[in-house]
Design an enzyme around this catalytic site. Structure first.
Site, PDB file in Angstrom:
ATOM      1  N   LYS A  74       0.805  -1.226   0.000  1.00 38.61           N
ATOM      2  CA  LYS A  74       0.000   0.000   0.000  1.00 38.61           C
ATOM      3  C   LYS A  74       0.841   1.282   0.000  1.00 38.61           C
ATOM      4  CE  LYS A  74      -4.316  -1.674   2.046  1.00 38.61           C
ATOM      5  NZ  LYS A  74      -5.236  -1.590   3.182  1.00 38.61           N
ATOM      6  N   ASP A 116     -10.361   3.127   1.810  1.00 35.80           N
ATOM      7  CA  ASP A 116     -10.592   2.699   3.200  1.00 35.80           C
ATOM      8  C   ASP A 116     -11.024   3.908   4.035  1.00 35.80           C
ATOM      9  OD1 ASP A 116      -9.940   0.034   2.805  1.00 35.80           O
ATOM     10  OD2 ASP A 116      -7.845   0.290   3.367  1.00 35.80           O
TER      11      ASP A 116
HETATM   12  P1  NAP Z   1      -0.595  -3.512   8.765  1.00 32.95           P
HETATM   13  O1  NAP Z   1      -0.346  -2.271   8.004  1.00 32.95           O
HETATM   14  O2  NAP Z   1       0.308  -4.665   8.637  1.00 32.95           O
HETATM   15  O3  NAP Z   1      -0.685  -3.065  10.307  1.00 32.95           O
HETATM   16  C1  NAP Z   1      -1.026  -3.950  11.334  1.00 32.95           C
HETATM   17  C2  NAP Z   1      -0.981  -3.220  12.675  1.00 32.95           C
HETATM   18  O4  NAP Z   1      -1.476  -4.108  13.672  1.00 32.95           O
HETATM   19  C3  NAP Z   1       0.419  -2.813  13.105  1.00 32.95           C
HETATM   20  O5  NAP Z   1       0.323  -1.572  13.782  1.00 32.95           O
HETATM   21  C4  NAP Z   1       0.831  -3.925  14.052  1.00 32.95           C
HETATM   22  O6  NAP Z   1       1.667  -3.506  15.099  1.00 32.95           O
HETATM   23  C5  NAP Z   1      -0.495  -4.283  14.681  1.00 32.95           C
HETATM   24  N1  NAP Z   1      -0.466  -5.648  15.195  1.00 32.95           N
HETATM   25  C6  NAP Z   1      -0.128  -6.770  14.536  1.00 32.95           C
HETATM   26  N2  NAP Z   1      -0.236  -7.833  15.334  1.00 32.95           N
HETATM   27  C7  NAP Z   1      -0.642  -7.364  16.539  1.00 32.95           C
HETATM   28  C8  NAP Z   1      -0.913  -7.973  17.783  1.00 32.95           C
HETATM   29  N3  NAP Z   1      -0.787  -9.305  17.966  1.00 32.95           N
HETATM   30  N4  NAP Z   1      -1.317  -7.183  18.813  1.00 32.95           N
HETATM   31  C9  NAP Z   1      -1.441  -5.866  18.649  1.00 32.95           C
HETATM   32  N5  NAP Z   1      -1.181  -5.217  17.486  1.00 32.95           N
HETATM   33  C10 NAP Z   1      -0.793  -5.966  16.450  1.00 32.95           C
HETATM   34  O7  NAP Z   1      -2.031  -4.077   8.417  1.00 32.95           O
HETATM   35  P2  NAP Z   1      -3.337  -3.223   8.024  1.00 32.95           P
HETATM   36  O8  NAP Z   1      -3.351  -2.931   6.580  1.00 32.95           O
HETATM   37  O9  NAP Z   1      -3.457  -2.088   8.975  1.00 32.95           O
HETATM   38  O10 NAP Z   1      -4.489  -4.300   8.282  1.00 32.95           O
HETATM   39  C11 NAP Z   1      -4.875  -4.632   9.588  1.00 32.95           C
HETATM   40  C12 NAP Z   1      -6.070  -5.562   9.509  1.00 32.95           C
HETATM   41  O11 NAP Z   1      -7.181  -4.834   8.963  1.00 32.95           O
HETATM   42  C13 NAP Z   1      -5.832  -6.763   8.598  1.00 32.95           C
HETATM   43  O12 NAP Z   1      -6.318  -7.912   9.247  1.00 32.95           O
HETATM   44  C14 NAP Z   1      -6.671  -6.435   7.367  1.00 32.95           C
HETATM   45  O13 NAP Z   1      -7.191  -7.597   6.752  1.00 32.95           O
HETATM   46  C15 NAP Z   1      -7.787  -5.603   7.960  1.00 32.95           C
HETATM   47  N6  NAP Z   1      -8.380  -4.693   6.978  1.00 32.95           N
HETATM   48  C16 NAP Z   1      -9.718  -4.796   6.755  1.00 32.95           C
HETATM   49  C17 NAP Z   1     -10.321  -3.955   5.837  1.00 32.95           C
HETATM   50  C18 NAP Z   1     -11.781  -4.057   5.563  1.00 32.95           C
HETATM   51  O14 NAP Z   1     -12.228  -3.597   4.508  1.00 32.95           O
HETATM   52  N7  NAP Z   1     -12.560  -4.609   6.462  1.00 32.95           N
HETATM   53  C19 NAP Z   1      -9.546  -2.993   5.140  1.00 32.95           C
HETATM   54  C20 NAP Z   1      -8.175  -2.907   5.428  1.00 32.95           C
HETATM   55  C21 NAP Z   1      -7.609  -3.769   6.352  1.00 32.95           C
HETATM   56  P3  NAP Z   1       3.260  -3.347  14.973  1.00 32.95           P
HETATM   57  O15 NAP Z   1       3.419  -2.083  14.201  1.00 32.95           O
HETATM   58  O16 NAP Z   1       3.688  -3.263  16.375  1.00 32.95           O
HETATM   59  O17 NAP Z   1       3.755  -4.565  14.227  1.00 32.95           O
END
Ligand code: NAP
Length: 295
Positions: A74, A116
């Protein structure tokens, strides 16, 4: 007649990411294209980092409409584009949609968007019973989804409190968005494990947005203790961005406490609908798309 129909060029769209075999975007977008009779095919484009530049360059070819972008590309796609739309610029340049635009001079421009943010702003706007005067949103996470949540909250004039695994990560996410750090509620950052700060923030929140991957494929996992939901005021709205399972432990616990709560399928639907409109300039057939997601 058959000849004329088969001569219609089939346009192409796709999802760029890694480990994307699970994605529901192809089913949702293809259903929408078919419903409106648009001759286009939405494909899965599994793309390793070393193939990203070529994949994005291919979007300039005739017949391409654009793409969705997901983990882990992204941010990495941004330098490969010609411009990013204002809402994506505000997100420190995180893009989930690319549009192939033809210029009047016969050239092509690739424009990045972040639907988003559009989707979350729409959900918050529709669902949250805001406290008059001061709107407050607590966001869990510091990645792309959390940044989109911050962007949406700010677009609606809300103050934000951001909790990440490490406080420094939350501070960095706010700083990247140009949020002034200061005393008080406005743009505060703390660690997920800081139960005192979390309780204080939840007690004043109009909405809680869970934007970490915790809960994906695990109906019992939550990044915060479920007991902490007791701190939320009765009018608070809880949104978990996770859509598989459709009801996470957090959503289940919030509902059990009588709070209004929603999983991530509506966000998936609305971000997809906004992208569809950007690519096709047509209103998205929401009911068709919702049915394809089995909402
Ligand atoms: P990302 O950029 O990889 O960020 C993930 C974040 O979550 C990071 O800040 C990470 O922390 C944190 N994290 C990971 N594991 C964790 C844990 N065990 N405990 C606490 N924090 C944790 O991912 P993203 O794009 O933000 O996506 C996050 C989630 O949202 C995914 O599951 C994705 O599928 C979902 N999502 C859904 C939609 C929808 O349309 N519904 C849209 C976008 C995303 P660190 O920085 O400390 O590693």
């Amino acid at each position: 007649m058959t000849q004329a129909m088969s001569a219609a060029p089939v346009r192409r769209l796709g999802l760029i990411g890694q480990g994307i075999g699970y994605s529901r975007s192809p089913a949702m977008q293809q259903a929408a294209l078919d419903a409106l009779g648009i001759p286009a095919r939405y494909e899965l484009w599994e793309t390793p980092a070393e193939g990203l530049a070529a994949r994005v360059a291919a979007l300039r070819e005739a017949g391409m409409l654009g793409a969705n972008v997901t983990i882990p590309h992204k941010a990495a796609v941004v330098p490969l584009l010609d411009a990013v739309a204002p809402e994506a610029r505000r997100m420190a340049g995180v893009v989930n949609t690319i549009v192939h635009e033809e210029t009047p001079e016969g050239g092509v421009r690739l424009i990045g968007h972040n639907t988003d943010v559009t989707a979350l702003a729409r959900i918050l706007g529709e669902r949250v019973a805001w406290t008059p005067g001061t709107r407050r949103v607590v966001v869990l996470g510091a990645g792309g989804a959390a940044r989109a949540a911050l962007g949406a909250a700010r677009e609606l004039g809300a103050e934000v409190a951001l909790a990440a695994r490490r406080r420094e990560k939350a501070e960095a996410a706010l700083a990247e968005l140009g949020e002034p750090m200061g005393a008080g509620w406005h743009a505060q950052a703390f660690a997920l494990g800081d139960e005192v700060a979390l309780a204080g923030a939840l007690a004043q929140a109009d909405a809680l947005i869970q934007a970490t991957p915790v809960g994906t494929g695990d109906v019992d996992a939550s990044p915060i203790s479920l007991e902490s939901l007791a701190q939320l005021p009765p009018h608070a709205f809880v949104l978990d961005v996770i859509y598989a399972p459709p009801e996470t432990a957090l959503v289940r616990a919030a509902r059990a406490r009588g709070l209004r709560a929603m999983g991530g399928l509506a966000m998936l639907l609305y971000q997809g609908a906004a992208a569809f409109t950007l690519w096709t300039r047509r209103e998205a057939p929401l009911d068709t798309m919702r049915a394809a997601l089995e909402l």
